[in-house]
Design a protein around this motif. Structure first.
Motif: not given
Length: 153
Positions: A68-95
């Motif tokens: 259970i904890f590994l599954t929750v940890d994996t899901v949270l890590a994937v969500l964090l990576v997705v949020v970071l990718l969205i933030a990083i990929l939106s930087l050129p658009i803003g620039a």
């Protein structure tokens, strides 16, 4: 809001009482009632109780906790990576947006303040819908700046 919470608690308690009555009747008659005879809210409460009991049983075992904890940890890590990718990929658009807006503002300023550049830049700005104000003064000695500043106020 507290009243809504109290109402929810009372409804769940009533569902538990109904479940107890259904269980007692089923035990005495040696058969389960038809699913249409049991209210939907009581059925949902029973399902939540069963799922919670299963989760508790899984969490009581060491292997279950680990899964259970590994599954929750994996899901949270994937969500964090997705949020970071969205933030990083939106930087050129803003620039690009900020650079474009800055270039347009600079071109408008140059067109307003320098008549020679204004003749070149005004048609270009008009093409992109950012037309600069036409100077009302004569000559390029700076009288257009005073006139355009006076027209703004």
């Amino acid at each position: 809001m507290l009243q809504a919470l109290k109402d929810f608690q009372i409804q769940r308690f009533n569902d538990l009482v109904a479940l107890a009555d259904i269980a007692q009747t089923a035990w005495q008659q040696q058969q389960l009632p038809a699913s249409g005879d049991v209210p939907k809210s009581t059925q949902y409460t029973a399902m939540v109780i069963l799922v919670a009991a299963q989760l508790v049983m899984i969490l009581l075992s060491r292997r279950g906790r680990r899964i259970i904890f590994l599954t929750v940890d994996t899901v949270l890590a994937v969500l964090l990576v997705v949020v970071l990718l969205i933030a990083i990929l939106s930087l050129p658009i803003g620039a690009v947006y900020i650079g474009l807006r800055g270039s347009i503002m600079m071109a408008r300023s140059l067109a307003e303040n320098f008549t020679a550049l204004g003749r070149v830049l005004r048609p270009l700005l008009a093409l992109i819908g950012q037309a600069a104000a036409t100077p009302t003064g004569s000559g390029g000695s700076g009288s257009g700046v005073a006139d355009s500043a006076a027209s703004r106020s």
